[in-house]
Design a protein around this motif. Structure first.
Motif, mmCIF file in Angstrom:
data_model
loop_
_atom_site.group_PDB
_atom_site.id
_atom_site.type_symbol
_atom_site.label_atom_id
_atom_site.label_comp_id
_atom_site.label_asym_id
_atom_site.label_seq_id
_atom_site.Cartn_x
_atom_site.Cartn_y
_atom_site.Cartn_z
ATOM 1 N N UNK A 169 -66.991 -177.511 11.984
ATOM 2 C CA UNK A 169 -66.885 -178.650 12.894
ATOM 3 C C UNK A 169 -66.986 -178.262 14.374
ATOM 4 N N UNK A 170 -67.265 -176.992 14.660
ATOM 5 C CA UNK A 170 -67.381 -176.564 16.056
ATOM 6 C C UNK A 170 -66.036 -176.212 16.670
ATOM 7 N N UNK A 171 -66.100 -175.715 17.904
ATOM 8 C CA UNK A 171 -64.878 -175.319 18.625
ATOM 9 C C UNK A 171 -64.766 -176.159 19.889
ATOM 10 N N UNK A 172 -63.532 -176.460 20.268
ATOM 11 C CA UNK A 172 -63.285 -177.379 21.378
ATOM 12 C C UNK A 172 -62.186 -176.840 22.273
ATOM 13 N N UNK A 173 -62.198 -177.336 23.518
ATOM 14 C CA UNK A 173 -61.125 -176.962 24.443
ATOM 15 C C UNK A 173 -60.663 -178.214 25.183
ATOM 16 N N UNK A 222 -55.916 -183.727 28.398
ATOM 17 C CA UNK A 222 -57.163 -184.414 28.745
ATOM 18 C C UNK A 222 -58.078 -184.478 27.525
ATOM 19 N N UNK A 223 -59.196 -185.194 27.643
ATOM 20 C CA UNK A 223 -60.134 -185.233 26.514
ATOM 21 C C UNK A 223 -60.754 -183.853 26.329
ATOM 22 N N UNK A 224 -61.170 -183.579 25.096
ATOM 23 C CA UNK A 224 -61.665 -182.244 24.811
ATOM 24 C C UNK A 224 -63.170 -182.124 25.051
ATOM 25 N N UNK A 225 -63.613 -180.872 25.263
ATOM 26 C CA UNK A 225 -65.052 -180.619 25.372
ATOM 27 C C UNK A 225 -65.428 -179.599 24.306
ATOM 28 N N UNK A 226 -66.675 -179.663 23.865
ATOM 29 C CA UNK A 226 -67.144 -178.690 22.885
ATOM 30 C C UNK A 226 -67.447 -177.390 23.622
ATOM 31 N N UNK A 227 -67.078 -176.260 23.042
ATOM 32 C CA UNK A 227 -67.375 -174.985 23.710
ATOM 33 C C UNK A 227 -68.353 -174.175 22.868
ATOM 34 N N UNK A 228 -69.076 -173.291 23.542
ATOM 35 C CA UNK A 228 -70.061 -172.452 22.867
ATOM 36 C C UNK A 228 -70.062 -171.078 23.516
ATOM 37 N N UNK A 229 -70.262 -170.045 22.718
ATOM 38 C CA UNK A 229 -70.363 -168.696 23.283
ATOM 39 C C UNK A 229 -71.649 -168.610 24.110
ATOM 40 N N UNK A 230 -71.716 -167.629 24.994
ATOM 41 C CA UNK A 230 -72.928 -167.441 25.782
ATOM 42 C C UNK A 230 -74.093 -167.080 24.850
ATOM 43 N N UNK A 231 -75.315 -167.455 25.223
ATOM 44 C CA UNK A 231 -76.429 -167.079 24.335
ATOM 45 C C UNK A 231 -77.245 -165.921 24.922
ATOM 46 N N UNK A 232 -76.661 -165.208 25.873
ATOM 47 C CA UNK A 232 -77.433 -164.099 26.452
ATOM 48 C C UNK A 232 -77.685 -162.995 25.426
#
Ligand SMILES: Nc1ncnc2c1ncn2[C@@H]1O[C@H](COP(=O)(O)O)[C@@H](OP(=O)(O)O)[C@H]1O
Ligand SMILES: [Mg+2]
Ligand SMILES: [Mg+2]
Ligand SMILES: [Mg+2]
Length: 419
Positions: free
Chosen positions: A267-271, A277-287
């Protein structure tokens, strides 16, 4: 075999709806959200072999399905985990603000433990059990009540009980009833489960990074849930972590601190802010470029070899200096791309515990990252409270993992031949 994802969960019944060519495919399989088959069934072929919609109704008596009748799997567990970790974070923040020397004790292994470690464990244990009354409760947690049951522990136990009650009274005044010292001891000792590969077990580090907590630096309340030996959800409360990036060369645009990371399998990761506050989806860097990558490691050199990680970083071509912070806040920061790599190489003889990695690892993997041991094997949380890993733990994104593994292998070989 055709695979189709269930479109609805109906208590003890799974319903799969899809379309297929019934003449050339007669065996259908309903999968769970991890794409693992849970039901297979056969549909007889139509004489015409036409493409037409079909539906399959199968009885299935899993308690897991039954418990998930109107919501997605683990929704109510996640809500309970977020509530428990947030309350525990409030308690820890109060203690860190007014940290008295008498609140720090030494365990038999000489590591520090504070009233906040005990208080956080008691609160999380109490809240999880209260919020999920219909589920069997098993908790694998770091602390135990042994020292608090001694004569010398009575003052500390009173202080912990006050802290737990003050936190519940101020955060949940509408449903507050005071816990006794016995209730607190019992809640702490609920954490004695051994975990394993059967059933569900909560995994808790009530304060990860106690040394950071005592120093006034980073720490985390780390709570995960194992199901059949796999981590299926994780929550990381990081009360001192800025809401904006802490990576190298990044100026923080706000002073606000206090992050709550959470993830559910598939289901993804969120912060979100710990203030709700409302949450945002987070993603690792794609470098994929090591020159753009920075790496995290323990603040404490006793927990992870700084020499070895600097040799690995050099071989990989990382230019930035290490970002050293305590606790699984490293996993949280990595999950939102503050840095690209986390290296952990404990000194010989140390055995990693599941509560130091369960929550962090699912937050990172659901954010698109990879967590393995130094040989590239996935972490196995099904073997009880210890994690048996080859040499260390490494974390990064998909693109950097192959070259990171080569650099780790080279550095470990070099170290072995120099001994
Ligand atoms: N000698 C050692 N080597 C590796 N890890 C250690 C260690 N002694 C303690 N630890 C673990 O390292 C954790 C902190 O990790 P980090 O260095 O990333 O902050 C500690 O968690 P606690 O603070 O919950 O006891 C503890 O479990
Ligand atoms: Mg500890
Ligand atoms: Mg820990
Ligand atoms: Mg701890």
């Amino acid at each position: 075999m055709k695979m189709c994802t269930p479109t609805r969960w109906l208590g003890a019944r799974a319903v799969a709806v899809g379309s297929g060519r019934t003449s050339d495919c007669s065996c259908f399989c309903v999968t769970n959200f991890r794409n693992q088959p849970i039901i297979t069934t056969t549909i007889s072929a139509t004489p015409q072999g036409t493409r037409r919609p079909f539906s399959v109704f199968c009885s299935y008596s899993s308690p897991f399905l039954a418990a998930s009748s109107s919501s997605m799997p683990y929704d109510k567990e996640l809500a309970a985990a977020k509530k428990a970790a947030t309350l525990a974070a409030r308690l820890c923040q109060k203690v860190q603000k007014a940290l008295l020397q008498s609140d720090v004790h030494s365990k038999s292994d000489k590591s520090p433990v504070t009233v906040a470690d005990y208080g956080s464990q008691a609160l999380v244990s109490f809240v999880l059990e209260r919020e999920l009354p219909s589920e069997p409760f098993s908790l694998v947690a770091e602390e135990d009540s042994g020292d608090l049951r001694k004569e010398s522990g009575q003052e500390t136990l009173k202080r912990i009980t006050e802290l737990v009650n003050d936190t519940l009274a101020s955060e949940e005044s509408d449903r507050f009833t005071a816990l006794t010292t016995e209730d607190v001891l019992r809640a702490i000792d609920n954490g004695k489960s051994e975990g394993g590969s059967i059933g569900r077990h909560w995994v808790l580090d009530p304060i990860d990074g106690t040394k950071g907590f005592v120093r006034g630096d980073q720490y985390a309340i780390a709570l995960g849930l194992l199901h059949e030996g796999k981590v299926v959800l994780g929550v990381l409360a990081c009360p001192n972590l800025p809401l904006t990036s802490i990576g190298n060369n990044q100026q923080s645009s706000s002073n606000e601190v206090g992050c709550l990371f959470f993830a559910k399998v598939g289901d993804g990761a969120y912060m979100q802010s710990l203030n709700g506050s409302t949450h945002i989806k987070v993603h690792v860097t794609d470098t994929g470029n090591p020159e753009e990558a920075s790496f995290f490691e323990s603040f404490e050199a006793a927990h992870s070899s700084h020499d070895l990680s600097s040799s690995i970083a050099e071989k990989l071509g990382v230019k930035a200096p290490p970002v050293r912070i305590d606790s699984q806040a490293k996993y949280g920061a990595l999950s939102r791309g503050d840095g690209a790599i986390y290296l952990r190489f404990p000194h010989k003889g140390y055995r990693e515990k599941i509560w130091d990695h369960a929550a962090g690892s699912i937050v990172v993997t659901e954010a698109g990252g990879i967590v393995t041991d130094a040989a590239g094997n996935p972490l196995d949380f099904s073997k009880g409270k210890f994690l048996d890993v080859a040499s260390g733990i490494i974390v990064t994104n998909q693109k950097l993992m192959p070259s990171l593994l080569r650099a780790v292998k080279e550095a470990l070989n070099e170290k072995a031949s120099s001994l």
